[in-house]
Design an enzyme around this catalytic site. Structure first.
Site, short mmCIF file in Angstrom:
data_model
loop_
_atom_site.label_atom_id
_atom_site.label_comp_id
_atom_site.label_asym_id
_atom_site.label_seq_id
_atom_site.Cartn_x
_atom_site.Cartn_y
_atom_site.Cartn_z
N LYS A 1 0.94 -1.15 0.01
CA LYS A 1 -0.12 -0.09 0.08
C LYS A 1 0.89 1.12 -0.01
O LYS A 1 1.76 1.32 0.76
CB LYS A 1 -0.78 0.22 1.29
CG LYS A 1 -1.99 -0.90 1.21
CD LYS A 1 -2.96 -0.68 2.29
CE LYS A 1 -4.15 -1.63 2.33
NZ LYS A 1 -4.13 -2.92 1.74
N ASP B 1 -1.52 -1.93 -4.01
CA ASP B 1 -3.11 -1.97 -3.55
C ASP B 1 -3.74 -0.59 -4.00
O ASP B 1 -2.91 0.53 -3.79
CB ASP B 1 -3.24 -2.18 -2.15
CG ASP B 1 -2.75 -3.54 -1.74
OD1 ASP B 1 -2.87 -4.44 -2.82
OD2 ASP B 1 -2.97 -3.81 -0.50
N GLN C 1 -10.62 0.03 -8.54
CA GLN C 1 -11.91 -0.31 -8.00
C GLN C 1 -12.94 0.17 -8.91
O GLN C 1 -13.22 1.21 -9.34
CB GLN C 1 -11.93 0.67 -6.73
CG GLN C 1 -10.63 0.34 -5.85
CD GLN C 1 -10.48 1.34 -4.91
OE1 GLN C 1 -10.41 2.42 -5.25
NE2 GLN C 1 -10.07 1.10 -3.60
N ARG D 1 -5.31 -5.41 -11.55
CA ARG D 1 -6.06 -6.06 -10.69
C ARG D 1 -7.56 -5.34 -10.71
O ARG D 1 -7.61 -4.33 -9.95
CB ARG D 1 -5.71 -6.30 -9.53
CG ARG D 1 -6.28 -6.79 -8.18
CD ARG D 1 -5.95 -6.39 -6.81
NE ARG D 1 -4.86 -6.93 -6.74
CZ ARG D 1 -3.97 -6.48 -5.34
NH1 ARG D 1 -4.51 -5.74 -4.74
NH2 ARG D 1 -2.81 -7.12 -5.33
N LYS E 1 -13.89 -4.70 -6.63
CA LYS E 1 -14.99 -4.08 -6.35
C LYS E 1 -14.85 -2.69 -5.62
O LYS E 1 -15.37 -1.55 -5.89
CB LYS E 1 -16.36 -4.81 -5.84
CG LYS E 1 -16.67 -6.00 -6.74
CD LYS E 1 -18.09 -6.30 -6.25
CE LYS E 1 -18.63 -7.76 -7.31
NZ LYS E 1 -19.75 -8.27 -6.73
N LYS F 1 -24.89 -1.48 -5.59
CA LYS F 1 -24.00 -2.67 -5.82
C LYS F 1 -24.10 -3.16 -7.36
O LYS F 1 -23.46 -3.62 -7.79
CB LYS F 1 -24.49 -3.87 -4.88
CG LYS F 1 -23.64 -5.13 -5.03
CD LYS F 1 -23.83 -6.04 -3.58
CE LYS F 1 -23.38 -7.49 -4.10
NZ LYS F 1 -22.36 -7.78 -4.73
N THR G 1 -12.29 -11.35 -7.40
CA THR G 1 -13.58 -11.05 -6.78
C THR G 1 -14.00 -12.68 -6.37
O THR G 1 -13.38 -13.49 -6.72
CB THR G 1 -14.42 -10.66 -7.84
OG1 THR G 1 -15.81 -10.74 -7.24
CG2 THR G 1 -14.72 -11.70 -9.14
#
Ligand code: FDA
Length: 309
Positions: free
Chosen positions: A98, A132, A161, A182, A185, A199, A229
């Site tokens: 991170k 990340d 994301q 990558r 969600k 969602k 996922t």
């Protein structure tokens, strides 16, 4: 977004709760379902246990938003050592970092230097480093860090994301680079000004982003899609798309978190799909653990069962 998810995500950043929870034995017990231990040795052991199933791994040390600049140096030295240990173990295990762990909140130049050191070592060892994605205030800077690292090696990838409106444009801007991406969600509490609140919209965007990255014109040298996922319906739809469009196996991998959907992980591996499991370890697990609970409020029952079991 459900009330329970909002409460759990808000709780994930609460210092008082963190202090209480991390000292509570039953919480520590229930964490072990998602985390093989607090030390890198625990993560390496778990990676070795997954290897016979043909499952490869990514190791990540938990911790975000450091309290001092010297911690960034410790984290960097830790990951340099982890890269060497992976090399010595013969495991196919990437690392995932991170930017805030490398000092982004304190000094961007320092964060860049730390990332350079890790990217250089990963590259020299023929390994791979993932970046990340944290909450939305970091997205722009994280993409810039990735672009910079990508000029040094193709052995670096970034998480994006699907819940963010901006991600479609970010994907478009990264496709020409031949980027390893990558798609997740998204795990943070974000306002409706930046992220889809529904969602179903996140899921639709997820599918759209992945199919874009699997398209022939996106398959440049260095490009790789991580379909990260546990949404099996979504993963199966993408597997069908991949089969129907004859997408080469080298273009993608499935990715899941340690301990989640274990049966499905075994199923994917048995089907011969490439699957990489992200194994987290470290002492600073509370916010990460709360995000895992928020993803599936039914996990709260698991916590309750552990309490009384
Ligand atoms: P979704 O939340 O729709 O879940 C689908 C189904 O999976 C659920 O119905 C449930 O059955 C199961 N499931 C999901 N989560 C579960 C849990 N915690 N416990 C038990 N069952 C669960 N996020 C981020 O913001 N930045 C990042 O860098 C990353 N990195 C990352 C790497 C990898 C390899 C993965 C798999 C995930 C991430 N994430 C992440 C987390 C991601 O954003 C997301 O929060 C979770 O993956 C949950 O979303 P799903 O896609 O699994 O779908």
């Amino acid at each position: 977004m459900s009330v329970m998810r909002k409460v759990l995500l808000a709780g994930s950043t609460n210092p008082w709760l963190r202090d209480r929870a991390t000292k509570t034995a039953f919480v520590r017990r229930s964490v072990s379902r998602f985390m093989p231990g607090e030390h890198v040795e625990d993560a390496l052991r778990a990676a070795a246990e997954l290897k016979p199933q043909g499952i490869t791994t990514i190791l990540t040390k938990l911790g975000e938003n450091l309290t001092g600049v010297e911690e960034a140096e410790q984290v960097t030295l830790h990951y340099l050592d982890v890269l060497d240990r992976i090399d010595a173990s013969g495991l196919d295990a990437h690392i995932s970092i991170k930017p805030t762990q490398l000092g982004l909140d304190f000094d961007r130049a320092l964060c860049e230097r730390n990332l350079d050191r890790l990217v250089e070592r990963a590259d020299a060892l023929g390994n791979f480093l993932w970046i990340d994605m944290e909450s939305s205030i970091y997205v722009e800077r994280t993409i810039e860090l990735f672009r910079r690292a990508r000029t040094q090696t193709a052995r670096v990838g970034i998480a994006l994301q699907a819940y963010l409106y901006r991600t479609e444009k970010d994907v478009e801007s990264l496709v020409p680079l031949g980027a390893a991406i990558r798609i997740v969600k998204g795990a943070y509490l974000e306002p409706p000004t930046v992220a889809f609140p529904k969602k179903s919209d996140v899921d639709a965007n997820y599918l759209k982003l992945c199919t874009r990255l699997l398209a022939p014109e996106a398959r440049k040298p260095g490009a790789l899609l991580h379909i990260a996922t546990h949404d099996i319906a979504l993963a199966d739809r993408l597997a069908t798309y991949i089969r129907d469009h004859r997408v080469p196996a080298s273009a993608y991998e499935f990715a899941m978190l340690y301990g989640i959907q274990r049966n499905q992980q075994a199923r994917l591996a048995q089907q011969g799909q490439r699957l990489r499991v992200l194994i987290s370890y470290g002492e600073y697990w509370f916010p990460w653990y709360m995000r895992r609970l928020a993803e599936r409020p039914a996990n709260m029952w698991f916590v309750v069962r552990t309490l009384f079991g």
